[in-house]
Motif scaffolding. Structure first.
Motif, PDB file in Angstrom:
ATOM      1  N   UNK A  20      46.157  44.194  30.790  1.00 53.36           N
ATOM      2  CA  UNK A  20      45.908  45.392  29.867  1.00 53.36           C
ATOM      3  C   UNK A  20      44.616  45.739  31.376  1.00 53.36           C
ATOM      4  N   UNK A  21      45.187  44.820  32.539  1.00 53.27           N
ATOM      5  CA  UNK A  21      43.994  44.677  33.932  1.00 53.27           C
ATOM      6  C   UNK A  21      45.557  45.977  34.886  1.00 53.27           C
ATOM      7  N   UNK A  22      46.347  45.506  34.189  1.00 49.95           N
ATOM      8  CA  UNK A  22      47.877  44.978  35.564  1.00 49.95           C
ATOM      9  C   UNK A  22      48.012  46.830  34.581  1.00 49.95           C
ATOM     10  N   UNK A  23      48.026  46.791  33.706  1.00 50.56           N
ATOM     11  CA  UNK A  23      48.625  48.287  33.419  1.00 50.56           C
ATOM     12  C   UNK A  23      48.282  49.765  33.727  1.00 50.56           C
ATOM     13  N   UNK A  24      46.757  49.662  34.954  1.00 48.34           N
ATOM     14  CA  UNK A  24      46.228  50.667  35.676  1.00 48.34           C
ATOM     15  C   UNK A  24      46.712  50.538  37.090  1.00 48.34           C
ATOM     16  N   UNK A  25      47.745  49.359  37.056  1.00 50.55           N
ATOM     17  CA  UNK A  25      48.109  49.194  38.515  1.00 50.55           C
ATOM     18  C   UNK A  25      47.650  48.517  39.574  1.00 50.55           C
ATOM     19  N   UNK A  26      47.678  49.009  40.537  1.00 48.14           N
ATOM     20  CA  UNK A  26      46.656  47.522  42.134  1.00 48.14           C
ATOM     21  C   UNK A  26      45.502  48.263  41.565  1.00 48.14           C
ATOM     22  N   UNK A  27      44.963  49.118  41.532  1.00 48.69           N
ATOM     23  CA  UNK A  27      43.285  48.749  40.959  1.00 48.69           C
ATOM     24  C   UNK A  27      43.001  48.522  40.187  1.00 48.69           C
ATOM     25  N   UNK A  28      43.719  47.878  38.439  1.00 47.08           N
ATOM     26  CA  UNK A  28      43.856  47.588  37.898  1.00 47.08           C
ATOM     27  C   UNK A  28      43.667  46.008  38.046  1.00 47.08           C
ATOM     28  N   UNK A  29      44.488  46.014  39.043  1.00 47.68           N
ATOM     29  CA  UNK A  29      44.707  44.187  39.331  1.00 47.68           C
ATOM     30  C   UNK A  29      43.309  43.996  39.761  1.00 47.68           C
ATOM     31  N   UNK A  30      43.219  44.911  41.448  1.00 48.76           N
ATOM     32  CA  UNK A  30      41.751  44.633  41.617  1.00 48.76           C
ATOM     33  C   UNK A  30      40.636  44.518  40.616  1.00 48.76           C
ATOM     34  N   UNK A  31      40.228  45.653  39.974  1.00 48.42           N
ATOM     35  CA  UNK A  31      39.407  44.739  39.207  1.00 48.42           C
ATOM     36  C   UNK A  31      39.591  43.375  38.436  1.00 48.42           C
ATOM     37  N   UNK A  32      40.709  43.035  37.728  1.00 50.45           N
ATOM     38  CA  UNK A  32      40.955  41.712  37.433  1.00 50.45           C
ATOM     39  C   UNK A  32      40.378  40.670  38.052  1.00 50.45           C
ATOM     40  N   UNK A  33      40.464  40.989  39.797  1.00 48.01           N
ATOM     41  CA  UNK A  33      40.461  39.795  40.298  1.00 48.01           C
ATOM     42  C   UNK A  33      38.312  40.422  40.711  1.00 48.01           C
ATOM     43  N   UNK A  34      38.129  41.155  40.598  1.00 51.25           N
ATOM     44  CA  UNK A  34      36.209  41.619  40.150  1.00 51.25           C
ATOM     45  C   UNK A  34      35.866  40.866  39.393  1.00 51.25           C
ATOM     46  N   UNK A  35      36.854  40.425  38.104  1.00 52.45           N
ATOM     47  CA  UNK A  35      36.262  40.052  37.132  1.00 52.45           C
ATOM     48  C   UNK A  35      36.111  38.066  37.319  1.00 52.45           C
ATOM     49  N   UNK A  36      37.292  37.582  37.970  1.00 55.56           N
ATOM     50  CA  UNK A  36      37.420  36.614  38.822  1.00 55.56           C
ATOM     51  C   UNK A  36      36.218  36.028  39.323  1.00 55.56           C
ATOM     52  N   UNK A  37      36.165  37.329  40.431  1.00 56.64           N
ATOM     53  CA  UNK A  37      34.463  36.745  41.139  1.00 56.64           C
ATOM     54  C   UNK A  37      33.414  36.741  41.032  1.00 56.64           C
ATOM     55  N   UNK A  38      33.554  37.327  40.139  1.00 53.98           N
ATOM     56  CA  UNK A  38      31.703  37.275  38.859  1.00 53.98           C
ATOM     57  C   UNK A  38      31.564  36.395  38.166  1.00 53.98           C
ATOM     58  N   UNK A  39      33.137  35.869  37.407  1.00 50.85           N
ATOM     59  CA  UNK A  39      32.484  34.022  36.665  1.00 50.85           C
ATOM     60  C   UNK A  39      32.480  33.898  37.249  1.00 50.85           C
ATOM     61  N   UNK A  40      33.034  33.371  38.518  1.00 53.95           N
ATOM     62  CA  UNK A  40      32.538  32.262  39.264  1.00 53.95           C
ATOM     63  C   UNK A  40      30.768  32.554  39.981  1.00 53.95           C
ATOM     64  N   UNK A  41      30.872  33.591  39.846  1.00 55.87           N
ATOM     65  CA  UNK A  41      29.047  33.817  40.610  1.00 55.87           C
ATOM     66  C   UNK A  41      28.352  33.370  39.067  1.00 55.87           C
ATOM     67  N   UNK A  42      28.915  34.103  37.847  1.00 60.25           N
ATOM     68  CA  UNK A  42      27.903  33.910  37.188  1.00 60.25           C
ATOM     69  C   UNK A  42      28.354  32.218  36.820  1.00 60.25           C
ATOM     70  N   UNK A  43      29.364  31.703  36.953  1.00 57.54           N
ATOM     71  CA  UNK A  43      29.162  29.869  36.708  1.00 57.54           C
ATOM     72  C   UNK A  43      29.977  29.854  35.240  1.00 57.54           C
ATOM     73  N   UNK A  44      30.552  30.988  34.938  1.00 60.03           N
ATOM     74  CA  UNK A  44      31.279  31.099  33.932  1.00 60.03           C
ATOM     75  C   UNK A  44      32.725  30.344  34.043  1.00 60.03           C
ATOM     76  N   UNK A  45      33.368  29.360  32.986  1.00 62.35           N
ATOM     77  CA  UNK A  45      35.036  29.937  33.597  1.00 62.35           C
ATOM     78  C   UNK A  45      35.693  30.453  32.790  1.00 62.35           C
TER      79      UNK A  45
END
Length: 298
Positions: free
Chosen positions: A78-103
């Protein structure tokens, strides 16, 4: 930044994914909140079906539940369907989860052979990769051995895998319930392979939960029993999609998993996301979901 950037623990010093997930479930309850930005949910939140809407949706969910649930599970497609910009948002989610201490369990269901599987492992399980969360969903239906690059990469970096085993879609049974010449079902073989890996890890680490989990749908009824599949013997986490809006409530969770209930990480997407976009309502929905799952899985 990688979870192993300078100053962070070396791979051998980091607790295993199974140990970290067990601790998170003890602290926050056995709930994983799916981050599934379906077009309909974006519209219901008053957001456009575009990268800006995707980003606002995903980060609002994470801001609301991060640090309050055991894990989150962004659905990669559901991120990939928006192309490379959507994948970049997925990368933001991964990084934000790490910052929040959430798996963060990246739900990408990758599966292939040889160098291609190694490339998937590099993308989703390597320290320093922006797509590397804490765990990855994978497909074993090219043979469990085809997952070896992912198994090795996850073990080397303290990450986890969730291997598709007994899914709730009607089409899955044709493959997963099929039996070999010895009468053993495909899903049962997958569970046995995961159990072998987990027992070896537990012997090394002393953790109570291994890092190779299974995906087992919460609406499969008595399929595990009929297939002689001992979920408790997996000794790993059991990710259970299908909670809430997709059909399964607390009673179904207890019935499907039996004596393996303590290993279940119940996944809820629309049941929580429908409460948005108000962050407080999202938090309340996640808390209710965690409490209901915990009550059913005692």
């Amino acid at each position: 930044m990688s979870v192993l950037d300078e100053g962070a623990p070396r791979p051998g010093e980091r607790p295993t994914f199974g140990a970290r997930l067990g601790a998170a479930m003890d602290s926050h309850g056995p709930l994983c909140v799916g981050i599934d930005p379906h077009p309909g949910l974006l519209a219901a939140w008053g957001l456009g079906d575009d990268v800006d809407g995707l980003r606002r949706f995903a980060l609002t969910v994470l801001d609301a539940v991060g640090g309050r649930v055991a894990a989150v599970k962004p659905q990669s497609a559901l991120f990939e369907r928006h192309g490379s910009a959507g994948v970049a948002v997925l990368e933001e989610v991964v990084a934000a989860g790490r910052d929040l201490g959430t798996l963060v369990v990246v739900d990408a269901k990758r599966g292939d052979i040889g160098s291609t599987m190694a490339a998937y492992a590099d993308a989703y399980l390597r320290d320093g990769s922006p797509l590397a969360g804490d765990a990855l969903t994978v497909s074993p239906f090219l043979g469990f051995g085809s997952l070896a690059p992912a198994v090795e990469a996850a073990a080397a970096t303290g990450r986890g895998l969730f291997v598709l085993a007994l899914t709730s879609n009607p089409e899955g049974a044709a493959v997963q319930h099929a039996r070999d010449s010895a009468g053993v079902a495909v899903a049962t073989r997958i569970a046995a392979e995961a159990g072998t890996l987990n027992r070896a890890e537990i012997d090394r680490s002393g953790a109570s939960l291994g890092s190779v989990g299974l995906v087992v749908g919460a609406t499969i009824g008595d399929a595990a029993r009929r297939l002689d599949l001992d979920l408790e013997a997996v000794h790993g986490p059991l990710l259970a999609p299908g909670v809430g809006a997709q059909g399964a409530g607390p009673a179904e969770l207890a019935a499907v998993f039996g004596t393996a209930r303590q290993a279940v990480l119940a996944s809820s997407s629309r049941g929580v996301l429908a409460a948005g976009p108000d962050p407080q309502r999202l938090r309340e929905a996640a808390r209710r979901g965690a409490d209901e799952a915990a009550a059913a899985l005692r």
